[in-house]
Design a protein around this motif. Structure first.
Motif, mmCIF file in Angstrom:
data_model
loop_
_atom_site.group_PDB
_atom_site.id
_atom_site.type_symbol
_atom_site.label_atom_id
_atom_site.label_comp_id
_atom_site.label_asym_id
_atom_site.label_seq_id
_atom_site.Cartn_x
_atom_site.Cartn_y
_atom_site.Cartn_z
ATOM 1 N N THR A 194 0.814 -1.217 0.000
ATOM 2 C CA THR A 194 0.000 0.000 0.000
ATOM 3 C C THR A 194 0.851 1.273 0.000
ATOM 4 O O THR A 194 0.334 2.355 -0.288
ATOM 5 C CB THR A 194 -0.908 0.032 1.241
ATOM 6 O OG1 THR A 194 -0.096 -0.019 2.428
ATOM 7 C CG2 THR A 194 -1.863 -1.152 1.230
ATOM 8 N N GLN A 210 -0.715 4.322 -1.927
ATOM 9 C CA GLN A 210 -1.977 4.063 -2.622
ATOM 10 C C GLN A 210 -2.774 5.354 -2.758
ATOM 11 O O GLN A 210 -2.914 6.132 -1.812
ATOM 12 C CB GLN A 210 -2.776 3.031 -1.817
ATOM 13 C CG GLN A 210 -3.734 2.223 -2.633
ATOM 14 C CD GLN A 210 -4.250 1.030 -1.838
ATOM 15 O OE1 GLN A 210 -4.623 1.169 -0.680
ATOM 16 N NE2 GLN A 210 -4.253 -0.133 -2.448
ATOM 17 N N ASP A 257 -3.618 0.221 -9.096
ATOM 18 C CA ASP A 257 -4.969 -0.353 -9.067
ATOM 19 C C ASP A 257 -5.283 -1.071 -10.375
ATOM 20 O O ASP A 257 -5.901 -2.149 -10.385
ATOM 21 C CB ASP A 257 -6.006 0.745 -8.822
ATOM 22 C CG ASP A 257 -5.985 1.234 -7.377
ATOM 23 O OD1 ASP A 257 -5.505 0.483 -6.509
ATOM 24 O OD2 ASP A 257 -6.427 2.379 -7.122
#
Length: 277
Positions: A194, A210, A257
């Motif tokens: 992340t 992220q 993503d």
């Protein structure tokens, strides 16, 4: 009262041994001050048994030679220790080179600066790193509780640095491959990364996290990165290519993503049945 030389000479042994009265000692010393013959007699008494005054001088001269010789031996010994220590250091360096061992100490993160973060066409993240005063590094890695990844730099004590990357210059480009790091995480059902940092703790330098909106690499940046790493083709990541082969529309400069959406196609192509393992 003035005493004769014969009387003084009879008293000299007592005077030399310190067993005569204070008055006698004063008389002897008063006589010795003016009598060279009795003074020489006292010197003869003080000489080692069987040695004349001249022989005693010779002994002192020889003792001086012996001291000089001993000092020379000490200097030679110290030089030998220095040479031995240098030889050991050289042998240790050769051993470290042969077996791949190298010591390291933590890096001062206040000296480091990360800038020019950007996304490459295949989704990898490129960035520049300033590391003043140290071209040789090695790295350790730590994992956070919430998907954080910490790349921890160390000064290389032996000057070997990271294998294959031993000559970093301050301001060089570095690449973070999110996809490569996370393929097996997805396969094993683990949490994906992340955030990615240089260093750890409060001084950690953030590279990516992220949701971060990084710009696309410019043509000039791509040219520099291509030269630095010898990368011939950055059009698609392996996962994106697998997704495209399966008929999925993929994009250049994918975000993590988007890469996460493509990774299952890569796993299907390379690890059939991975979802049931």
């Amino acid at each position: 009262m003035k005493l004769s030389c014969n009387v003084i000479r009879d008293l000299l042994p007592l005077y030399r041994d310190g067993v005569c009265a204070a008055e006698t000692r004063a008389l002897v010393e008063d006589h010795l001050a003016d009598c060279a013959a009795c003074h020489a007699q006292l010197a003869a008494l003080n000489a080692p048994l069987g040695q004349t005054v001249d022989e005693q001088r010779e002994v002192r001269a020889l003792d001086g030679v012996a001291k000089t010789w001993r000092r020379g031996k000490l200097r030679a010994f110290l030089k030998g220790c220095a040479v031995t220590a240098l030889l050991c250091a050289v042998l240790l360096g050769l051993f470290a080179t042969l077996v791949g061992w190298h010591g390291a100490v933590p890096y001062n993160l206040s000296e480091m600066r990360v800038y020019d973060q950007c996304v490459l066409p295949d989704g990898r993240i490129a960035y520049r790193l300033d590391c003043p005063g140290d071209r040789y590094m090695e790295y350790g890695f730590e994992e956070g509780e919430n998907g954080e990844k910490y790349k921890i730099p160390y000064h290389s004590i032996t000057g070997l640095g990271e294998q294959g990357h031993r000559d970093w210059q301050s301001g060089d480009w570095h690449i973070y491959d999110w996809e490569e790091e996370n393929v097996l995480r997805v396969k094993n059902g683990a949490q994906t990364t992340t955030a990615y940092y240089w260093g750890e703790g409060d001084d950690a330098v953030l590279i990516w996290q992220q949701g971060m909106d990084l710009p696309r690499a410019t043509d000039a940046q791509l040219a520099e990165i291509t030269v630095r790493f010898g990368i011939a083709d950055m059009r698609h990541s392996p996962a994106a290519e697998a997704a495209a082969a399966a008929g999925i529309a993929v994009t250049d400069y994918p975000t993590p993503d988007e890469l996460l959406d493509y990774i299952p196609y890569y796993l299907n192509a390379n690890y059939p049945g991975w979802q049931t393992e």
